[in-house]
Structures are given as structure tokens and as C-alpha cells.
Design a protein around this motif. Structure first.
Motif, PDB file in Angstrom:
ATOM      1  N   LEU A  21       0.868  -1.306   0.101  1.00 19.97           N
ATOM      2  CA  LEU A  21       0.093  -0.112  -0.064  1.00 19.97           C
ATOM      3  C   LEU A  21       0.958   1.215   0.071  1.00 19.97           C
ATOM      4  O   LEU A  21       0.615   2.153  -0.832  1.00 19.97           O
ATOM      5  CB  LEU A  21      -1.044   0.077   1.208  1.00 19.97           C
ATOM      6  CG  LEU A  21      -2.030   1.162   1.236  1.00 19.97           C
ATOM      7  CD1 LEU A  21      -3.011   0.956   0.175  1.00 19.97           C
ATOM      8  CD2 LEU A  21      -2.647   0.979   2.598  1.00 19.97           C
ATOM      9  N   ARG A  22       1.843   1.340   0.877  1.00 13.13           N
ATOM     10  CA  ARG A  22       2.603   2.441   0.848  1.00 13.13           C
ATOM     11  C   ARG A  22       3.543   2.539  -0.571  1.00 13.13           C
ATOM     12  O   ARG A  22       3.774   3.942  -1.001  1.00 13.13           O
ATOM     13  CB  ARG A  22       3.872   2.265   1.872  1.00 13.13           C
ATOM     14  CG  ARG A  22       4.665   3.321   2.081  1.00 13.13           C
ATOM     15  CD  ARG A  22       5.598   3.278   3.170  1.00 13.13           C
ATOM     16  NE  ARG A  22       6.251   4.640   3.232  1.00 13.13           N
ATOM     17  CZ  ARG A  22       6.978   5.245   4.425  1.00 13.13           C
ATOM     18  NH1 ARG A  22       6.691   4.539   5.484  1.00 13.13           N
ATOM     19  NH2 ARG A  22       7.356   6.358   4.495  1.00 13.13           N
ATOM     20  N   THR A  25       1.253   4.231  -3.013  1.00 11.97           N
ATOM     21  CA  THR A  25       0.694   5.686  -2.505  1.00 11.97           C
ATOM     22  C   THR A  25       1.786   6.503  -2.918  1.00 11.97           C
ATOM     23  O   THR A  25       3.021   6.406  -2.262  1.00 11.97           O
ATOM     24  CB  THR A  25       0.063   5.502  -1.348  1.00 11.97           C
ATOM     25  OG1 THR A  25      -0.612   4.536  -1.079  1.00 11.97           O
ATOM     26  CG2 THR A  25      -0.350   6.855  -0.854  1.00 11.97           C
ATOM     27  N   TYR A  29       1.337  11.812   0.393  1.00 12.71           N
ATOM     28  CA  TYR A  29       0.054  11.449   1.201  1.00 12.71           C
ATOM     29  C   TYR A  29       0.642  10.959   2.366  1.00 12.71           C
ATOM     30  O   TYR A  29      -0.257  10.794   3.380  1.00 12.71           O
ATOM     31  CB  TYR A  29      -0.610  10.498   0.345  1.00 12.71           C
ATOM     32  CG  TYR A  29      -1.440  11.324  -0.907  1.00 12.71           C
ATOM     33  CD1 TYR A  29      -2.441  12.107  -0.893  1.00 12.71           C
ATOM     34  CD2 TYR A  29      -0.756  11.122  -2.184  1.00 12.71           C
ATOM     35  CE1 TYR A  29      -3.086  12.683  -1.885  1.00 12.71           C
ATOM     36  CE2 TYR A  29      -1.248  11.794  -3.137  1.00 12.71           C
ATOM     37  CZ  TYR A  29      -2.269  12.594  -3.059  1.00 12.71           C
ATOM     38  OH  TYR A  29      -2.855  13.138  -4.182  1.00 12.71           O
ATOM     39  N   ILE A  30       1.665  10.653   2.386  1.00  6.55           N
ATOM     40  CA  ILE A  30       2.093   9.700   3.756  1.00  6.55           C
ATOM     41  C   ILE A  30       3.278  10.515   4.454  1.00  6.55           C
ATOM     42  O   ILE A  30       4.180  10.574   3.837  1.00  6.55           O
ATOM     43  CB  ILE A  30       2.507   8.385   3.314  1.00  6.55           C
ATOM     44  CG1 ILE A  30       1.415   7.378   2.780  1.00  6.55           C
ATOM     45  CG2 ILE A  30       3.104   7.612   4.677  1.00  6.55           C
ATOM     46  CD1 ILE A  30       1.782   6.064   2.055  1.00  6.55           C
ATOM     47  N   GLY A  41      -3.093   8.098   4.257  1.00  4.01           N
ATOM     48  CA  GLY A  41      -2.631   8.747   3.006  1.00  4.01           C
ATOM     49  C   GLY A  41      -3.176   7.820   1.876  1.00  4.01           C
ATOM     50  O   GLY A  41      -3.618   8.852   1.061  1.00  4.01           O
ATOM     51  N   ALA A  42      -3.311   6.653   2.078  1.00  2.00           N
ATOM     52  CA  ALA A  42      -3.863   5.792   0.910  1.00  2.00           C
ATOM     53  C   ALA A  42      -5.268   6.171   0.814  1.00  2.00           C
ATOM     54  O   ALA A  42      -5.778   6.306  -0.519  1.00  2.00           O
ATOM     55  CB  ALA A  42      -3.802   4.324   1.172  1.00  2.00           C
ATOM     56  N   GLU A  44      -6.735   9.170   1.426  1.00  2.00           N
ATOM     57  CA  GLU A  44      -6.620  10.426   0.567  1.00  2.00           C
ATOM     58  C   GLU A  44      -6.466  10.363  -0.693  1.00  2.00           C
ATOM     59  O   GLU A  44      -7.005  11.151  -1.546  1.00  2.00           O
ATOM     60  CB  GLU A  44      -5.712  11.403   1.515  1.00  2.00           C
ATOM     61  CG  GLU A  44      -6.295  11.927   2.761  1.00  2.00           C
ATOM     62  CD  GLU A  44      -7.459  12.764   2.496  1.00  2.00           C
ATOM     63  OE1 GLU A  44      -7.634  13.521   1.754  1.00  2.00           O
ATOM     64  OE2 GLU A  44      -8.339  12.447   3.617  1.00  2.00           O
ATOM     65  N   PHE A  45      -5.334   9.368  -0.890  1.00  2.00           N
ATOM     66  CA  PHE A  45      -5.028   9.276  -2.534  1.00  2.00           C
ATOM     67  C   PHE A  45      -6.107   8.690  -3.202  1.00  2.00           C
ATOM     68  O   PHE A  45      -6.304   9.151  -4.386  1.00  2.00           O
ATOM     69  CB  PHE A  45      -3.870   8.378  -2.667  1.00  2.00           C
ATOM     70  CG  PHE A  45      -3.336   8.109  -4.066  1.00  2.00           C
ATOM     71  CD1 PHE A  45      -3.003   9.129  -4.708  1.00  2.00           C
ATOM     72  CD2 PHE A  45      -3.128   6.923  -4.383  1.00  2.00           C
ATOM     73  CE1 PHE A  45      -2.468   9.055  -6.126  1.00  2.00           C
ATOM     74  CE2 PHE A  45      -2.792   6.709  -5.639  1.00  2.00           C
ATOM     75  CZ  PHE A  45      -2.351   7.736  -6.525  1.00  2.00           C
ATOM     76  N   ILE A  46      -6.903   7.767  -2.680  1.00  2.00           N
ATOM     77  CA  ILE A  46      -8.103   7.155  -3.330  1.00  2.00           C
ATOM     78  C   ILE A  46      -8.974   8.215  -3.543  1.00  2.00           C
ATOM     79  O   ILE A  46      -9.701   8.322  -4.722  1.00  2.00           O
ATOM     80  CB  ILE A  46      -8.487   5.882  -2.414  1.00  2.00           C
ATOM     81  CG1 ILE A  46      -7.172   4.740  -2.882  1.00  2.00           C
ATOM     82  CG2 ILE A  46      -9.864   5.393  -3.153  1.00  2.00           C
ATOM     83  CD1 ILE A  46      -7.640   3.616  -1.863  1.00  2.00           C
TER      84      ILE A  46
END
Length: 180
Positions: A21-22, A25, A29-30, A41-42, A44-46
């Protein structure tokens, strides 16, 4: 299999999924490497990808409905952003400014402003946007540019200067007008 071994396998699998996942992304975002930051963060990215997808779908729909390739001019509409469920009674200050040329969203996040601009790719447009920001005493802290075919998303994190007298609504309008 003992409870300890089952738990160890579950943690190992969770850590592997978090690494994937990191890696998928963008680092913007992280902010930290802990599990909650990676997942947040994931998310928000999605959300941003979902927003781009909706915008592209609506543009595709408008393109198929309109026989002419040039969009018909309509007035710029300014709409307040809804309060997001995670804000716990804090009002999130922001504004959206949409037109056939570009969609602009500006919202205050602490002492910074998050500015997102979705438009068709235009040569030199980023220079115009940065010039508007500098004109009103904003300092660009971070810029992320994502593009797909002829569409581009500019995501800015900008610092509000001490001399700045502009509201987020006025900022959205000024950036919107840089497209004309």
C-alpha cells in the motif's frame, strides 16, 4: 496451530500489505511510516483519484452530449465545500470554482491552503497559476502534477503570507480567471 503462531502470521501479512500500500501511494500523502499514516494517506489518494475519475466521466458525458468541440461559455460558479465527517465540529473553510475550462478547489488546512486545479493540459498554465499565487503573497510549499491524456491535475500546498488579504473564494476565482 497455536494462537501465537496465528497472530504472528496475521501481523506478517498485515505488514506485507502495508508495504504494498505504501509503495502504491505517492509519498506526499504519507507523512509518517506508521500504520495509521499509511492507511490515512492511501485513503486521501484514493479520494483524489475518485474525484479525478468523476470529473473525467462528467467531461466525457458533456463531450458526447455536445456536438461542438468547444464548450459553451457559462458563468463561473462558486460553491462552498461540505464539512467532511472527520472534522469533529470544526468547519472546514473552502470553496470550489467550476467552469468548462477548469475546476478549482481551495481549502484551508491549518496555516496552509490546499489548492487543486483540474483542467485540460495548456502550455504555460502552471506558470500563470504560480504567478497568481505569488501576486497575492502565497508561497508554494509543494506541487504535485498528475496527468492523464489531455487532462491535468495540479495539487498545491501553499503557505498563506502575512500580507495576504485574499479569502479562499477569491483565491479560487483568481486561479480560475488565470485560464482566460
Amino acid at each position: 496451530m497455536s494462537h501465537i503462531a496465528v497472530e504472528r502470521n496475521r501481523r506478517k501479512q498485515m505488514n506485507e500489505h502495508l508495504k504494498v500500500l505504501r509503495s502504491l501511494t505517492p509519498c506526499f500523502y504519507i507523512k509518517k511510516s506508521d500504520q495509521a499514516s499509511i492507511i490515512g494517506g492511501a485513503i486521501e489518494f484514493i479520494k483524489e483519484l475518485h474525484q479525478i475519475l468523476q470529473s473525467l466521466e462528467s467531461k466525457k458525458k458533456r463531450k458526447s452530449l455536445s456536438p461542438s468541440p468547444v464548450p459553451s461559455p457559462r458563468p463561473i460558479q462558486l460553491t462552498p465545500l461540505p464539512i467532511s465527517p472527520g472534522t469533529k465540529n470544526l468547519k472546514e473553510l473552502g470553496a470550489c470554482c467550476n467552469s468548462p475550462v477548469a475546476d478549482v478547489e481551495a481549502k484551508i488546512s491549518g496555516s496552509n491552503v490546499v489548492l487543486k486545479v483540474l483542467s485540460r493540459r495548456n502550455r504555460g498554465q502552471i506558470t500563470k497559476i504560480v504567478a497568481v499565487l505569488e501576486k497575492f503573497s502565497f508561497e508554494v510549499l509543494h506541487l504535485n502534477i498528475s496527468s492523464m491524456e489531455d487532462t491535468v491535475l495540479y495539487s498545491f500546498v501553499i503557505k498563506i503570507g502575512l500580507e495576504c488579504q485574499l479569502s479562499v473564494e477569491e483565491l479560487a476565482l483568481e486561479v480560475q480567471q488565470s485560464f482566460t
